[in-house]
Design an enzyme around this catalytic site. Structure first.
Site, PDB file in Angstrom:
ATOM      1  CE1 TYR A  60      54.143  53.643  44.550  1.00  0.00           C
ATOM      2  CE2 TYR A  60      53.553  52.083  42.448  1.00  0.00           C
ATOM      3  CZ  TYR A  60      53.470  52.730  43.491  1.00  0.00           C
ATOM      4  OH  TYR A  60      52.427  53.101  44.366  1.00  0.00           O
ATOM      5  CE1 TYR A  67      50.834  56.824  46.648  1.00  0.00           C
ATOM      6  CE2 TYR A  67      50.521  55.516  44.259  1.00  0.00           C
ATOM      7  CZ  TYR A  67      50.597  55.511  45.862  1.00  0.00           C
ATOM      8  OH  TYR A  67      51.299  54.028  46.449  1.00  0.00           O
ATOM      9  N   PRO A 107      47.743  47.146  39.096  1.00  0.00           N
ATOM     10  CG  PRO A 107      48.277  45.015  40.544  1.00  0.00           C
ATOM     11  CD  PRO A 107      47.619  45.832  39.513  1.00  0.00           C
ATOM     12  CE  LYS A 130      45.068  56.429  42.371  1.00  0.00           C
ATOM     13  NZ  LYS A 130      44.532  56.203  43.787  1.00  0.00           N
ATOM     14  CG  HIS A 146      53.418  55.342  53.906  1.00  0.00           C
ATOM     15  ND1 HIS A 146      53.954  54.862  52.870  1.00  0.00           N
ATOM     16  CD2 HIS A 146      53.213  54.742  54.635  1.00  0.00           C
ATOM     17  CE1 HIS A 146      54.444  54.080  53.907  1.00  0.00           C
ATOM     18  NE2 HIS A 146      53.963  53.629  54.706  1.00  0.00           N
TER      19      HIS A 146
HETATM   20  P1  FAS Z   1      36.985  41.221  44.844  1.00  0.00           P
HETATM   21  O1  FAS Z   1      36.914  40.012  44.570  1.00  0.00           O
HETATM   22  O2  FAS Z   1      37.565  41.644  46.560  1.00  0.00           O
HETATM   23  O3  FAS Z   1      34.910  40.268  45.739  1.00  0.00           O
HETATM   24  C1  FAS Z   1      34.585  39.928  45.157  1.00  0.00           C
HETATM   25  C2  FAS Z   1      33.196  38.846  46.270  1.00  0.00           C
HETATM   26  O4  FAS Z   1      32.917  38.257  45.577  1.00  0.00           O
HETATM   27  C3  FAS Z   1      35.044  37.675  46.498  1.00  0.00           C
HETATM   28  O5  FAS Z   1      34.782  37.071  48.382  1.00  0.00           O
HETATM   29  C4  FAS Z   1      33.856  36.798  46.059  1.00  0.00           C
HETATM   30  O6  FAS Z   1      33.788  35.377  47.048  1.00  0.00           O
HETATM   31  C5  FAS Z   1      32.904  36.580  45.611  1.00  0.00           C
HETATM   32  N1  FAS Z   1      32.006  36.515  44.328  1.00  0.00           N
HETATM   33  C6  FAS Z   1      33.004  36.290  43.408  1.00  0.00           C
HETATM   34  N2  FAS Z   1      31.680  35.529  42.685  1.00  0.00           N
HETATM   35  C7  FAS Z   1      30.759  35.092  43.126  1.00  0.00           C
HETATM   36  C8  FAS Z   1      29.465  34.333  42.588  1.00  0.00           C
HETATM   37  N3  FAS Z   1      29.303  33.994  41.861  1.00  0.00           N
HETATM   38  N4  FAS Z   1      28.378  34.184  44.279  1.00  0.00           N
HETATM   39  C9  FAS Z   1      28.636  35.149  45.057  1.00  0.00           C
HETATM   40  N5  FAS Z   1      29.888  35.701  45.480  1.00  0.00           N
HETATM   41  C10 FAS Z   1      30.462  35.929  44.337  1.00  0.00           C
HETATM   42  N6  FAS Z   1      44.078  46.630  44.232  1.00  0.00           N
HETATM   43  C11 FAS Z   1      44.509  47.602  44.852  1.00  0.00           C
HETATM   44  O7  FAS Z   1      44.500  48.722  44.883  1.00  0.00           O
HETATM   45  N7  FAS Z   1      46.540  47.536  45.244  1.00  0.00           N
HETATM   46  C12 FAS Z   1      46.812  46.101  44.555  1.00  0.00           C
HETATM   47  O8  FAS Z   1      47.623  45.854  45.323  1.00  0.00           O
HETATM   48  C13 FAS Z   1      45.896  44.872  43.830  1.00  0.00           C
HETATM   49  N8  FAS Z   1      46.190  43.552  44.195  1.00  0.00           N
HETATM   50  C14 FAS Z   1      45.334  42.791  43.799  1.00  0.00           C
HETATM   51  C15 FAS Z   1      45.883  41.430  43.561  1.00  0.00           C
HETATM   52  C16 FAS Z   1      45.259  40.506  42.919  1.00  0.00           C
HETATM   53  C17 FAS Z   1      45.624  38.383  43.172  1.00  0.00           C
HETATM   54  C18 FAS Z   1      43.952  40.600  42.990  1.00  0.00           C
HETATM   55  C19 FAS Z   1      42.303  39.700  41.852  1.00  0.00           C
HETATM   56  C20 FAS Z   1      43.061  42.170  43.021  1.00  0.00           C
HETATM   57  C21 FAS Z   1      43.724  43.239  43.423  1.00  0.00           C
HETATM   58  N9  FAS Z   1      43.492  44.080  43.633  1.00  0.00           N
HETATM   59  C22 FAS Z   1      44.075  45.546  44.035  1.00  0.00           C
HETATM   60  C23 FAS Z   1      42.235  44.848  43.401  1.00  0.00           C
HETATM   61  C24 FAS Z   1      42.174  44.181  44.654  1.00  0.00           C
HETATM   62  O9  FAS Z   1      42.354  45.104  45.612  1.00  0.00           O
HETATM   63  C25 FAS Z   1      40.173  45.019  43.871  1.00  0.00           C
HETATM   64  O10 FAS Z   1      40.056  45.876  43.689  1.00  0.00           O
HETATM   65  C26 FAS Z   1      39.335  44.447  45.047  1.00  0.00           C
HETATM   66  O11 FAS Z   1      39.343  43.278  45.296  1.00  0.00           O
HETATM   67  C27 FAS Z   1      38.330  44.850  44.965  1.00  0.00           C
HETATM   68  O12 FAS Z   1      36.658  44.419  45.833  1.00  0.00           O
HETATM   69  P2  FAS Z   1      35.146  43.767  45.237  1.00  0.00           P
HETATM   70  O13 FAS Z   1      35.060  44.807  44.763  1.00  0.00           O
HETATM   71  O14 FAS Z   1      35.104  43.732  46.982  1.00  0.00           O
HETATM   72  O15 FAS Z   1      35.717  42.817  44.195  1.00  0.00           O
HETATM   73  C1  PHB Z   2      50.529  46.858  48.506  1.00  0.00           C
HETATM   74  O1  PHB Z   2      51.405  46.662  49.255  1.00  0.00           O
HETATM   75  O2  PHB Z   2      50.492  45.575  47.779  1.00  0.00           O
HETATM   76  C2  PHB Z   2      50.169  47.624  46.828  1.00  0.00           C
HETATM   77  C3  PHB Z   2      50.554  49.082  47.177  1.00  0.00           C
HETATM   78  C4  PHB Z   2      50.896  50.110  46.095  1.00  0.00           C
HETATM   79  C5  PHB Z   2      50.373  49.657  44.891  1.00  0.00           C
HETATM   80  C6  PHB Z   2      50.145  48.088  44.283  1.00  0.00           C
HETATM   81  C7  PHB Z   2      50.020  47.122  45.396  1.00  0.00           C
HETATM   82  O3  PHB Z   2      50.472  50.500  43.946  1.00  0.00           O
END
Ligand code: FAS
Ligand code: PHB
Length: 390
Positions: free
Chosen positions: A201, A385, A293, A297, A72
């Site tokens: 957005y 961004y 989100p 980032k 994009h």
């Molecule tokens: P993660 O949370 O992805 O992974 C952590 C891992 O550790 C998991 O698999 C979990 O099972 C494991 N774990 C946890 N506790 C443990 C324990 N006690 N023992 C062993 N394992 C354990 N970011 C964006 O940029 N855009 C978005 O739109 C966006 N939407 C999101 C929506 C939601 C609901 C959430 C929660 C996050 C969102 N994020 C978004 C942020 C997300 O993408 C995170 O930045 C990303 O998952 C980070 O990756 P990890 O640091 O690997 O953490």
């Molecule tokens: C998504 O595609 O899930 C998404 C994209 C941009 C954002 C947040 C979420 O800023």
């Protein structure tokens, strides 16, 4: 069992770190408390910075990303019934983002790890880091009713916001910064073509909306919602009606709607824990910080954290130098706080805040009006961004 680095968490942080280290011959074991399928069932991020793409290329896990990802060159900001395109390529002299779901990133990294014959232990219960302030750290866990211990040189806490790593640090050793936002995001996935070829957005007096995608046939949409809302309050029809109210007529009228197959509500917070290193325990990704989100980032900060951490650990084993691991926290936090600021700024500019009401709405519209008319202001938005340099 013994290994060099135990990685707690098989999300993007843990998996990417594992690949970066194993490429340099550093042994790792990844532990996760849930199954591989459960991890892959979670729907999260959708936008990758070029730095994240380059790390996926570096570990040889970018083939499908380049086949299926959507490059994009810009995105739209809509407000006051108008639509303004932010031309990322022009404003950043050639940088852009890649739209490719976090689920796919995770899948590709899991495949790469399995192809390399590296050990990941899923469904590991009661994972706990020990003695990381000393020189003999180890991790214990239980699997199939049997207690296990892994001795190691280092522990990487890649276990997300609710993980055990950060919570294992002594209270006085960690400082936490937090801001909770007074709203959430209701997100859906639907197999309908996206309303626009780039992300939208939307700032609207009724609340924020985001039109994203996973492919040319799969849309990812969000609307700002109340923290009191429950999924059962939101039928598909209510969602489609609401998101179209928050978009300019041209987009609202052309939006293709259909049944959602995923629907979830996520709270929004900004959170940073300092430092990110405690002896031989390092925090990376959501274990150390959370961003709303809005600025896309979260996943990308996880990538830059593990870039810095992998470089530090590689330097330790190659040169027997502590310089990199001693500097990791300061280096990672410098980029983390800039991304936390940007995510807070974009969230504050785009969402409806009841405490500032109509005055706040006018201030946001004035800021957006200035932003889209000022190349300097648009450049600042675009630079953040696409991702600040590592
Ligand atoms: P993660 O949370 O992805 O992974 C952590 C891992 O550790 C998991 O698999 C979990 O099972 C494991 N774990 C946890 N506790 C443990 C324990 N006690 N023992 C062993 N394992 C354990 N970011 C964006 O940029 N855009 C978005 O739109 C966006 N939407 C999101 C929506 C939601 C609901 C959430 C929660 C996050 C969102 N994020 C978004 C942020 C997300 O993408 C995170 O930045 C990303 O998952 C980070 O990756 P990890 O640091 O690997 O953490
Ligand atoms: C998504 O595609 O899930 C998404 C994209 C941009 C954002 C947040 C979420 O800023």
């Amino acid at each position: 069992m013994r290994t060099q680095v135990v990685i707690i968490g098989s999300g993007p942080s843990g998996l990417l770190l594992g690949q970066l280290l194993s490429q340099q011959g550093i042994e790792t074991v990844i532990l996760d408390r849930v199954s591989k399928d459960y991890i892959l069932s979670r729907v999260r991020a959708g936008v990758l910075e070029e730095g994240t793409v380059q790390l996926m290329e570096k570990v040889g896990a970018a083939k499908r990303l380049h086949q299926e990802g959507l490059p994009h060159n810009g995105f739209s900001l809509t407000f006051d019934g108008r639509d303004h395109r932010i031309d990322l390529v022009d404003l950043t002299s050639g940088k852009r983002v890649m739209v490719y779901g976090q689920t796919e990133v995770t899948h590709d990294l899991m495949d790469a790890r399995e192809a390399a014959g590296l050990v990941t232990i899923y469904d590991a219960a009661d994972v706990e880091p020990h003695e990381f302030e000393g020189s003999g750290p180890y991790v214990t866990y239980r699997k199939d009713g049997i207690n296990h211990r892994i001795d190691c040189d280092f522990i990487a806490g890649c276990d997300g916001f609710h993980g055990v790593s950060r919570k294992s640090v002594a209270d006085g050793a960690i400082k936490e910064f937090e801001k909770i936002y007074p709203f959430g995001w209701l997100g859906i996935l639907a197999d309908v073509p996206p309303v626009n070829h780039e992300l939208i957005y939307a700032n609207h007096p009724r609340g924020f909306a985001l039109c994203s995608m996973r492919s040319h046939t799969r849309s990812r949409y969000y609307v700002q919602c109340s923290l009191e809302d429950r999924l059962e309050d939101w039928s598909d029809q209510r969602f489609w009606d609401e998101i179209r109210r928050r978009l300019p007529d041209s987009h609202a009228e052309s939006m293709v709607i259909g049944p959602s197959f995923e629907k979830s509500i996520a709270p929004l917070r900004s959170f940073v824990s300092e430092p990110m290193r405690f002896g031989r325990l390092f925090l990376a990704g959501d274990a150390a910080h959370i961003v709303p989100p809005t600025g896309a980032k979260g996943l990308n900060l996880a990538a830059s954290d593990v870039h810095y951490l992998s470089e530090a650990l590689i330097e330790f084993y190659r040169d027997r130098s502590d310089a990199g691991i001693d500097f990791y926290s300061q280096k990672a936090l410098s980029r983390v706080w800039k991304a936390v600021r940007f995510s807070w700024w974009m969230t504050t500019m785009m969402h409806r805040f009841t405490d500032t009401g109509d005055f706040g709405q006018r201030i946001q519209e004035a800021e957006l009006d200035y932003l889209v008319q000022s190349r300097a202001a648009s450049t600042a938005l675009a630079e953040n961004y696409v991702g600040l340099p590592y």
